[in-house]
Motif scaffolding. Sequence first.
Motif, PDB file in Angstrom:
ATOM      1  N   ILE A  35      27.032  35.073  48.271  1.00 19.65           N
ATOM      2  CA  ILE A  35      27.501  36.437  48.057  1.00 19.65           C
ATOM      3  C   ILE A  35      28.281  36.424  46.749  1.00 19.65           C
ATOM      4  O   ILE A  35      29.003  35.471  46.456  1.00 19.65           O
ATOM      5  CB  ILE A  35      28.379  36.950  49.213  1.00 19.65           C
ATOM      6  CG1 ILE A  35      28.788  38.412  48.964  1.00 19.65           C
ATOM      7  CG2 ILE A  35      29.590  36.065  49.455  1.00 19.65           C
ATOM      8  CD1 ILE A  35      29.441  39.090  50.169  1.00 19.65           C
ATOM      9  N   LYS A  36      28.090  37.454  45.949  1.00 16.84           N
ATOM     10  CA  LYS A  36      28.745  37.489  44.641  1.00 16.84           C
ATOM     11  C   LYS A  36      29.572  38.749  44.484  1.00 16.84           C
ATOM     12  O   LYS A  36      29.110  39.853  44.794  1.00 16.84           O
ATOM     13  CB  LYS A  36      27.721  37.409  43.511  1.00 16.84           C
ATOM     14  CG  LYS A  36      28.370  37.182  42.138  1.00 16.84           C
ATOM     15  CD  LYS A  36      27.341  37.008  41.040  1.00 16.84           C
ATOM     16  CE  LYS A  36      26.764  38.344  40.632  1.00 16.84           C
ATOM     17  NZ  LYS A  36      27.794  39.234  40.017  1.00 16.84           N
ATOM     18  N   PHE A  37      30.787  38.554  43.994  1.00 15.26           N
ATOM     19  CA  PHE A  37      31.681  39.668  43.700  1.00 15.26           C
ATOM     20  C   PHE A  37      31.843  39.787  42.181  1.00 15.26           C
ATOM     21  O   PHE A  37      31.187  39.075  41.418  1.00 15.26           O
ATOM     22  CB  PHE A  37      33.038  39.443  44.370  1.00 15.26           C
ATOM     23  CG  PHE A  37      32.991  39.473  45.875  1.00 15.26           C
ATOM     24  CD1 PHE A  37      33.088  40.678  46.551  1.00 15.26           C
ATOM     25  CD2 PHE A  37      32.828  38.299  46.604  1.00 15.26           C
ATOM     26  CE1 PHE A  37      33.038  40.721  47.938  1.00 15.26           C
ATOM     27  CE2 PHE A  37      32.776  38.326  47.987  1.00 15.26           C
ATOM     28  CZ  PHE A  37      32.878  39.537  48.659  1.00 15.26           C
ATOM     29  N   GLN A  38      32.699  40.680  41.741  1.00  7.05           N
ATOM     30  CA  GLN A  38      33.008  40.850  40.325  1.00  7.05           C
ATOM     31  C   GLN A  38      34.518  40.759  40.154  1.00  7.05           C
ATOM     32  O   GLN A  38      35.261  41.482  40.832  1.00  7.05           O
ATOM     33  CB  GLN A  38      32.480  42.195  39.809  1.00  7.05           C
ATOM     34  CG  GLN A  38      30.963  42.294  39.847  1.00  7.05           C
ATOM     35  CD  GLN A  38      30.442  43.668  39.437  1.00  7.05           C
ATOM     36  OE1 GLN A  38      31.215  44.543  39.030  1.00  7.05           O
ATOM     37  NE2 GLN A  38      29.139  43.861  39.550  1.00  7.05           N
ATOM     38  N   THR A  39      34.946  39.859  39.282  1.00  7.55           N
ATOM     39  CA  THR A  39      36.373  39.631  39.063  1.00  7.55           C
ATOM     40  C   THR A  39      36.752  40.125  37.671  1.00  7.55           C
ATOM     41  O   THR A  39      36.148  39.703  36.684  1.00  7.55           O
ATOM     42  CB  THR A  39      36.705  38.129  39.199  1.00  7.55           C
ATOM     43  OG1 THR A  39      36.236  37.649  40.457  1.00  7.55           O
ATOM     44  CG2 THR A  39      38.201  37.897  39.114  1.00  7.55           C
ATOM     45  N   VAL A 102      40.971  35.992  31.394  1.00 11.62           N
ATOM     46  CA  VAL A 102      41.906  35.687  32.487  1.00 11.62           C
ATOM     47  C   VAL A 102      41.141  35.450  33.787  1.00 11.62           C
ATOM     48  O   VAL A 102      41.419  34.502  34.532  1.00 11.62           O
ATOM     49  CB  VAL A 102      42.927  36.828  32.657  1.00 11.62           C
ATOM     50  CG1 VAL A 102      43.746  36.635  33.929  1.00 11.62           C
ATOM     51  CG2 VAL A 102      43.851  36.907  31.449  1.00 11.62           C
ATOM     52  N   SER A 103      40.152  36.295  34.032  1.00  7.36           N
ATOM     53  CA  SER A 103      39.362  36.164  35.257  1.00  7.36           C
ATOM     54  C   SER A 103      38.499  34.904  35.230  1.00  7.36           C
ATOM     55  O   SER A 103      38.335  34.225  36.244  1.00  7.36           O
ATOM     56  CB  SER A 103      38.479  37.403  35.452  1.00  7.36           C
ATOM     57  OG  SER A 103      39.277  38.564  35.603  1.00  7.36           O
ATOM     58  N   LEU A 104      37.936  34.588  34.054  1.00  4.24           N
ATOM     59  CA  LEU A 104      37.127  33.376  33.931  1.00  4.24           C
ATOM     60  C   LEU A 104      37.976  32.135  34.207  1.00  4.24           C
ATOM     61  O   LEU A 104      37.552  31.237  34.957  1.00  4.24           O
ATOM     62  CB  LEU A 104      36.516  33.297  32.533  1.00  4.24           C
ATOM     63  CG  LEU A 104      35.672  32.059  32.239  1.00  4.24           C
ATOM     64  CD1 LEU A 104      34.468  31.981  33.171  1.00  4.24           C
ATOM     65  CD2 LEU A 104      35.213  32.063  30.788  1.00  4.24           C
ATOM     66  N   ASP A 105      39.170  32.085  33.637  1.00  6.27           N
ATOM     67  CA  ASP A 105      40.061  30.951  33.877  1.00  6.27           C
ATOM     68  C   ASP A 105      40.404  30.839  35.362  1.00  6.27           C
ATOM     69  O   ASP A 105      40.454  29.734  35.917  1.00  6.27           O
ATOM     70  CB  ASP A 105      41.340  31.099  33.058  1.00  6.27           C
ATOM     71  CG  ASP A 105      41.104  30.927  31.560  1.00  6.27           C
ATOM     72  OD1 ASP A 105      40.048  30.373  31.187  1.00  6.27           O
ATOM     73  OD2 ASP A 105      41.965  31.356  30.775  1.00  6.27           O
TER      74      ASP A 105
END
Length: 358
Positions: A35-39, A102-105
């Motif tokens: 399942i994939k979300f978006q951050t 920030v989200s990637l980190d």
Amino acid sequence: MSVYVIAEAGVNHNGSIDLAYKLIDLAVEANADAIKFQTFVADSLVTKTAKKAGYQMDSGDADESQYSMLKRLELTKPQFADLQGYCHAKGIDFLSTAFDQVSLDFLCIDLKLAKLKIPSGELTNAPFVLEHARTGCDLIVSTGMADIEEIKAALSVIAFGYTTKHGKADPNMSNFEKAYLSFEGQNLLTKKVTLLHCTTEYPTPLEDVNLLAIDSMRQLFGLEVGYSDHTQGLIVPVAAVALGATVIEKHFTLDCSMEGPDHSASLGPNDLKAMIVAIRATELALGCSEKKVTSSELQNRSVIRKSIVATSAIKKGELYSSANIGIMRPGTGLSPYRYWEIIGTRANSEVEVGETIE
């Protein structure tokens, strides 16, 4: 290798952690692999005056800005950590797409994800693509709105990020190209990158899907290619599997009539289950590329094929001719390929009408 099915929750949780948990339960029940979300952090993603996309206008307040909409759909870092833990307990992979550094980190350092998704809208964001590659993670790269040259450019940046440490070489087009053409770069791309064919329109008109691009991209880049689907219904992603897609990503929701930017172009619970069942059936039916007799066919060969039989009673020593032999079921006697060989020879024994010639 089994097709990897990603149930794309995206922002269909509407900013509610409780709804996000329910989406995980639905994805598990449907037997999705992930399942994939978006951050994202809205303040880092979009200006406060940016307008919504056309498809986003159809849900909610048309005068609302993208920023206001996305701010409502944000989940916090602790909430994502809880969702990841819940996925682990339920036996489904947790994925999320980062839309800012920030989200990637957070996804890489705090949640320690081993697989990342670069969305179509970020494909030409070379600095951000480079940061994805520098994590060393496996990458799923969506290619909506992109042409071949833009895809190659993104892969060149990724190859550079995989093969070059910070400060060892300047990030520029020349060095990107060298990394892409290098043996190490190509080897890492092959091992770690999956492209997703995609059309960025919600919902996507069938005439804009162009599934045949899956094979073109596979041949051109030598990489695994999947498909991220935005059409209505489940037929197109199943067709993509038949064309060799190794990853399928599809938006889903608890209720397609809910308010939110992606619900109307998403699958409902029953359709998500039906799509995954159809995908598994399709990949089972694809089999292997070798044309061979299957085990289920063997039992039917003697019944359905034909052999040489006597069409009238034949005495011992009588000549076989088109007047007394023919070709009929069952296929337990001589092969019809020997028909011309038998004509003009003599019977070794009496043969009754309907008997196969041995």
